[in-house]
Design a protein around this motif. Structure first.
Motif, PDB file in Angstrom:
ATOM      1  N   SER A   1       5.764  -5.046  10.087  1.00  0.00           N
ATOM      2  CA  SER A   1       5.849  -5.018  11.542  1.00  0.00           C
ATOM      3  C   SER A   1       6.875  -3.993  12.014  1.00  0.00           C
ATOM      4  CB  SER A   1       6.210  -6.410  12.062  1.00  0.00           C
ATOM      5  OG  SER A   1       6.429  -6.384  13.446  1.00  0.00           O
ATOM      6  N   LEU A   2       8.022  -3.936  11.326  1.00  0.00           N
ATOM      7  CA  LEU A   2       9.056  -2.967  11.676  1.00  0.00           C
ATOM      8  C   LEU A   2       8.543  -1.539  11.496  1.00  0.00           C
ATOM      9  CD1 LEU A   2      12.005  -2.315  12.435  1.00  0.00           C
ATOM     10  CD2 LEU A   2      12.552  -2.488   9.996  1.00  0.00           C
ATOM     11  N   VAL A   3       7.904  -1.267  10.381  1.00  0.00           N
ATOM     12  CA  VAL A   3       7.360   0.069  10.135  1.00  0.00           C
ATOM     13  C   VAL A   3       6.271   0.390  11.152  1.00  0.00           C
ATOM     14  CG1 VAL A   3       6.084   1.507   8.488  1.00  0.00           C
ATOM     15  CG2 VAL A   3       7.960   0.066   7.693  1.00  0.00           C
ATOM     16  N   GLY A   4       5.418  -0.580  11.448  1.00  0.00           N
ATOM     17  CA  GLY A   4       4.362  -0.368  12.437  1.00  0.00           C
ATOM     18  C   GLY A   4       4.909  -0.025  13.817  1.00  0.00           C
ATOM     19  N   GLU A   5       5.942  -0.732  14.246  1.00  0.00           N
ATOM     20  CA  GLU A   5       6.560  -0.433  15.543  1.00  0.00           C
ATOM     21  C   GLU A   5       7.156   0.971  15.545  1.00  0.00           C
ATOM     22  OE1 GLU A   5       9.265  -3.301  17.258  1.00  0.00           O
ATOM     23  OE2 GLU A   5       8.156  -4.923  16.288  1.00  0.00           O
ATOM     24  N   PHE A   6       7.811   1.334  14.449  1.00  0.00           N
ATOM     25  CA  PHE A   6       8.414   2.658  14.341  1.00  0.00           C
ATOM     26  C   PHE A   6       7.341   3.746  14.432  1.00  0.00           C
ATOM     27  CE2 PHE A   6       9.769   6.263  11.702  1.00  0.00           C
ATOM     28  CZ  PHE A   6      10.950   6.608  12.328  1.00  0.00           C
ATOM     29  N   LEU A   7       6.263   3.597  13.686  1.00  0.00           N
ATOM     30  CA  LEU A   7       5.196   4.592  13.686  1.00  0.00           C
ATOM     31  C   LEU A   7       4.497   4.651  15.048  1.00  0.00           C
ATOM     32  CD1 LEU A   7       3.701   4.014  10.135  1.00  0.00           C
ATOM     33  CD2 LEU A   7       5.237   5.849  10.890  1.00  0.00           C
ATOM     34  N   HIS A   8       4.349   3.509  15.694  1.00  0.00           N
ATOM     35  CA  HIS A   8       3.761   3.474  17.032  1.00  0.00           C
ATOM     36  C   HIS A   8       4.642   4.241  18.015  1.00  0.00           C
ATOM     37  CE1 HIS A   8       1.588   2.070  20.527  1.00  0.00           C
ATOM     38  NE2 HIS A   8       2.748   1.698  21.046  1.00  0.00           N
ATOM     39  N   ASP A   9       5.947   4.009  17.935  1.00  0.00           N
ATOM     40  CA  ASP A   9       6.867   4.723  18.821  1.00  0.00           C
ATOM     41  C   ASP A   9       6.849   6.225  18.571  1.00  0.00           C
ATOM     42  OD1 ASP A   9       7.562   2.362  20.014  1.00  0.00           O
ATOM     43  OD2 ASP A   9       9.501   2.163  18.993  1.00  0.00           O
TER      44      ASP A   9
ATOM     45  N   GLY B   1      15.304   9.561  12.056  1.00  0.00           N
ATOM     46  CA  GLY B   1      14.857   8.336  12.692  1.00  0.00           C
ATOM     47  C   GLY B   1      15.437   7.114  12.026  1.00  0.00           C
ATOM     48  N   MET B   2      15.473   6.013  12.790  1.00  0.00           N
ATOM     49  CA  MET B   2      16.019   4.752  12.292  1.00  0.00           C
ATOM     50  C   MET B   2      15.334   3.610  13.015  1.00  0.00           C
ATOM     51  SD  MET B   2      18.165   2.134  13.297  1.00  0.00           S
ATOM     52  CE  MET B   2      19.863   1.851  13.548  1.00  0.00           C
ATOM     53  N   ALA B   3      15.141   2.522  12.311  1.00  0.00           N
ATOM     54  CA  ALA B   3      14.606   1.308  12.924  1.00  0.00           C
ATOM     55  C   ALA B   3      15.331   0.114  12.309  1.00  0.00           C
ATOM     56  CB  ALA B   3      13.106   1.196  12.694  1.00  0.00           C
ATOM     57  N   MET B   4      15.532  -0.913  13.122  1.00  0.00           N
ATOM     58  CA  MET B   4      16.218  -2.115  12.654  1.00  0.00           C
ATOM     59  C   MET B   4      15.490  -3.328  13.215  1.00  0.00           C
ATOM     60  SD  MET B   4      20.216  -3.343  13.065  1.00  0.00           S
ATOM     61  CE  MET B   4      20.363  -2.453  14.562  1.00  0.00           C
ATOM     62  N   SER B   5      15.400  -4.375  12.396  1.00  0.00           N
ATOM     63  CA  SER B   5      14.645  -5.561  12.776  1.00  0.00           C
ATOM     64  C   SER B   5      15.532  -6.769  13.053  1.00  0.00           C
ATOM     65  CB  SER B   5      13.653  -5.922  11.670  1.00  0.00           C
ATOM     66  OG  SER B   5      14.357  -6.328  10.503  1.00  0.00           O
ATOM     67  N   PHE B   6      16.761  -6.550  13.486  1.00  0.00           N
ATOM     68  CA  PHE B   6      17.679  -7.668  13.699  1.00  0.00           C
ATOM     69  C   PHE B   6      17.095  -8.665  14.693  1.00  0.00           C
ATOM     70  CE2 PHE B   6      21.095  -9.807  15.979  1.00  0.00           C
ATOM     71  CZ  PHE B   6      21.726 -10.425  14.914  1.00  0.00           C
ATOM     72  N   ASN B   7      17.146  -9.936  14.297  1.00  0.00           N
ATOM     73  CA  ASN B   7      16.706 -11.040  15.141  1.00  0.00           C
ATOM     74  C   ASN B   7      17.701 -12.168  14.897  1.00  0.00           C
ATOM     75  OD1 ASN B   7      15.503 -13.335  16.221  1.00  0.00           O
ATOM     76  ND2 ASN B   7      13.459 -12.783  15.526  1.00  0.00           N
ATOM     77  N   PRO B   8      18.393 -12.649  15.935  1.00  0.00           N
ATOM     78  CA  PRO B   8      19.414 -13.680  15.709  1.00  0.00           C
ATOM     79  C   PRO B   8      18.862 -14.986  15.133  1.00  0.00           C
ATOM     80  CG  PRO B   8      19.135 -13.231  18.055  1.00  0.00           C
ATOM     81  CD  PRO B   8      18.295 -12.250  17.324  1.00  0.00           C
TER      82      PRO B   8
END
Length: 162
Positions: free
Chosen positions: A150-158, A49-56
């Motif tokens: 927030s990034l970890v939370g979104e990943f775990l939710h998904d 698994g991978m998650a990224m929090s890129f925001n311009p």
């Protein structure tokens, strides 16, 4: 900006098992994660698994990866910067089981990633300037912690949704 995980691209989806197999899966790759302040972490495995929090709108972002290795699980956390004056870096750890890897991801303190150098006031700063600098640093630490959580939370939710 170079990508810090040396690997061959592969786009396979693998089941998430708690115990690594004794033999390498056909699509296992050899990874070399260059870590800040430590020797590179080399292993053979597959990315789970991978998650990224890129925001311009932000000058930095996080990416984390979870791998099943030939001897357990690996978690890597990377922080990238838009500015070439800032250094991108990676932290990575090896764990014997998936629960320990997920626990490390959930308990990671992103405050250690906040650079303190730019918050150092001049040596002749007044008490008010020192207080303002401290408030600014505390705000950046809080923002960084919330961003990573927030990034970890979104990943775990998904993960729960699939």
């Amino acid at each position: 900006m170079p990508y810090m995980t040396d690997r061959q691209p592969n786009d396979h989806v693998l089941p998430l098992h708690d115990a690594p197999s004794d033999t390498h899966p056909a699509d296992a790759l050899t990874y070399c994660l260059r870590r800040v302040g430590a020797r590179p972490l080399e292993f053979t495995g597959v990315e789970l698994g991978m998650a990224m929090s890129f925001n311009p709108e932000l000058p930095w972002w996080y990416e984390f990866n979870i791998f099943r290795s030939d001897s357990g699980f690996v978690v890597s956390i990377k922080r990238f910067h838009v500015s070439e004056d800032e250094t991108d870096y990676c932290r990575a750890w090896h764990f014997s089981d998936l629960d320990a890897a997920m626990s490390a991801l959930e308990s990671y303190d992103a405050a250690q990633d906040v650079p303190v150098g730019r918050h150092m006031p001049p040596s002749d700063a007044t008490a008010a300037e020192l207080a303002a600098t401290a408030f600014q640093l505390r705000a950046e630490i809080a923002e960084t912690r919330a961003h990573f959580a927030s990034l970890v939370g979104e990943f775990l939710h998904d993960l729960d949704e699939t």
